[in-house]
Design an enzyme around this catalytic site. Structure first.
Site, mmCIF file in Angstrom:
data_model
loop_
_atom_site.group_PDB
_atom_site.id
_atom_site.type_symbol
_atom_site.label_atom_id
_atom_site.label_comp_id
_atom_site.label_asym_id
_atom_site.label_seq_id
_atom_site.Cartn_x
_atom_site.Cartn_y
_atom_site.Cartn_z
ATOM 1 C CG HIS A 109 -1.701 -1.254 1.352
ATOM 2 N ND1 HIS A 109 -2.638 -1.715 0.454
ATOM 3 C CD2 HIS A 109 -1.606 -2.195 2.320
ATOM 4 C CE1 HIS A 109 -3.092 -2.891 0.866
ATOM 5 N NE2 HIS A 109 -2.485 -3.199 1.994
ATOM 6 C CD GLU A 146 -1.679 -2.847 5.527
ATOM 7 O OE1 GLU A 146 -1.258 -3.926 5.073
ATOM 8 O OE2 GLU A 146 -2.885 -2.495 5.434
ATOM 9 C CG HIS A 201 0.452 -6.671 3.318
ATOM 10 N ND1 HIS A 201 -0.287 -5.694 2.688
ATOM 11 C CD2 HIS A 201 1.098 -7.348 2.335
ATOM 12 C CE1 HIS A 201 -0.095 -5.777 1.381
ATOM 13 N NE2 HIS A 201 0.740 -6.773 1.139
ATOM 14 C CD GLU A 283 -1.883 -9.275 6.261
ATOM 15 O OE1 GLU A 283 -1.642 -8.229 6.910
ATOM 16 O OE2 GLU A 283 -2.541 -9.287 5.211
#
Length: 324
Positions: A109, A146, A201, A283
């Site tokens: 992102h 994030e 992430h 994650e």
């Protein structure tokens, strides 16, 4: 990488930091993750991409950090192990066990995605179907995004891996307005003929859902996607990262996906489906749980996360010898 749904909350005013969770753990049998024995000591009061992603909305807004590794990052400052940011690609170190190896780090992102809802909502082909180019990502309830987290960890990893002699490339370094799209992220690793690719992430699941998990590619052969040649080495990469991550950070495997193994296989992620080189997602924790958020917001813990992920990459590449 999980999101909270179409009503994704904008960053909230900062709250006081809480003491991070300390979890001690042992045990990865070399080359395979055979089980976990988790013992937790909680140092504070009270105790994924998840099941549904969300596209950016035109009304979403967030802080946009500079390309620097640590700008606007909580718990930053002298002594937190924060490296300086440089360009997206690095030259190999003069020596080291990873000299000649190429590692691509994919910070999930772009921090500018919030301002480009139309562009990141564009559908792209991921082999099995079509999905959004990218999403905005999630954030802690205190407003730490994030996108900020992933860039910071990526910068720290780059420094560590360069010291091992690797050539390190980032898919983005806040050096473009938005993206890249998930298909382009995969192509960057493929074009670099990377020996390993890791997409960084943090999850946005429900309160009480805690821990990390590594996402492995499933066997996909559809359209432009054929993961079959890289499923095996990607699993080995993921297992080694999971083992070192739990040992270095003290964080436990996810209590809400993966059945306590810290490993999840998926066939719906374009970044994995379109990769022709070994690749996994990690994650690192759940930004929407206050205790995980305290860890993710800590510069000292992010350095541990970078060490844990990098250590798994080093272990994998040294085990591969001259392969790739």
């Amino acid at each position: 990488m999980s999101y909270t749904g179409p009503g994704f909350d904008p960053p909230r005013p900062p709250r006081s930091r809480r003491r991070p969770l300390t979890v001690a753990l042992a045990a990865l049998v070399p080359g395979a993750l055979l089980g976990w024995a988790v013992y937790a000591a909680v140092g504070g009061p009270g105790d994924e991409e998840g099941q549904a992603g969300v596209s950016a909305s035109a009304s979403a807004s967030a802080r946009t950090p500079s390309p620097s590794a640590g700008s606007a990052s909580p718990s930053g400052g002298p002594g937190d192990g924060k490296p300086d940011a440089s360009s997206p690609a690095s030259a190999p170190g003069p020596s080291g066990p990873l000299r000649g190896k190429v590692v691509v780090i994919d910070p999930g992102h772009n921090p500018g995605n919030f301002r480009h809802a139309g562009e990141i909502n564009r559908q792209v082909d991921i082999g099995t179907n079509r999905k959004e180019c990218d999403t905005t990502g999630t954030s802690t309830n205190d407003g730490y995004t994030e996108a900020e987290f992933t860039l910071d960890v990526a910068h720290r990893m780059r420094t560590l891996l360069e010291k091992q002699g690797a050539t390190v490339k980032l898919t983005q370094d806040a050096d473009r307005p938005f993206g890249p799209c998930v298909d382009e992220r995969a192509r960057i690793g493929n074009k670099a003929e990377a020996d390993a690719v890791v997409s960084i992430h943090a999850d946005g699941s429900g309160t009480g859902n805690r821990g990390f998990h590594v996402i492995l590619p499933g066997a996909v052969n559809a359209g432009a996607a054929d993961t079959r040649p890289v499923v095996g080495p990607s699993r080995e990469l993921g297992e080694r990262i999971a083992g070192t991550f739990v040992r270095v950070t003290g964080s436990a495997p996810s209590n809400y996906v993966g059945g306590g193994t810290g490993l999840v296989t998926r066939e719906d992620l374009g970044g994995l489906n379109l990769s022709t080189v070994p690749k996994v997602f990690i994650e690192c924790g759940n930004m929407r749980d206050s205790k995980d958020a305290a860890l993710l917001s800590s510069g000292a813990w992010r350095q541990k996360a970078a060490r844990g992920i990098s250590g798994g990459i080093v272990s994998f590449l040294r085990g591969q010898g001259s392969a790739h």
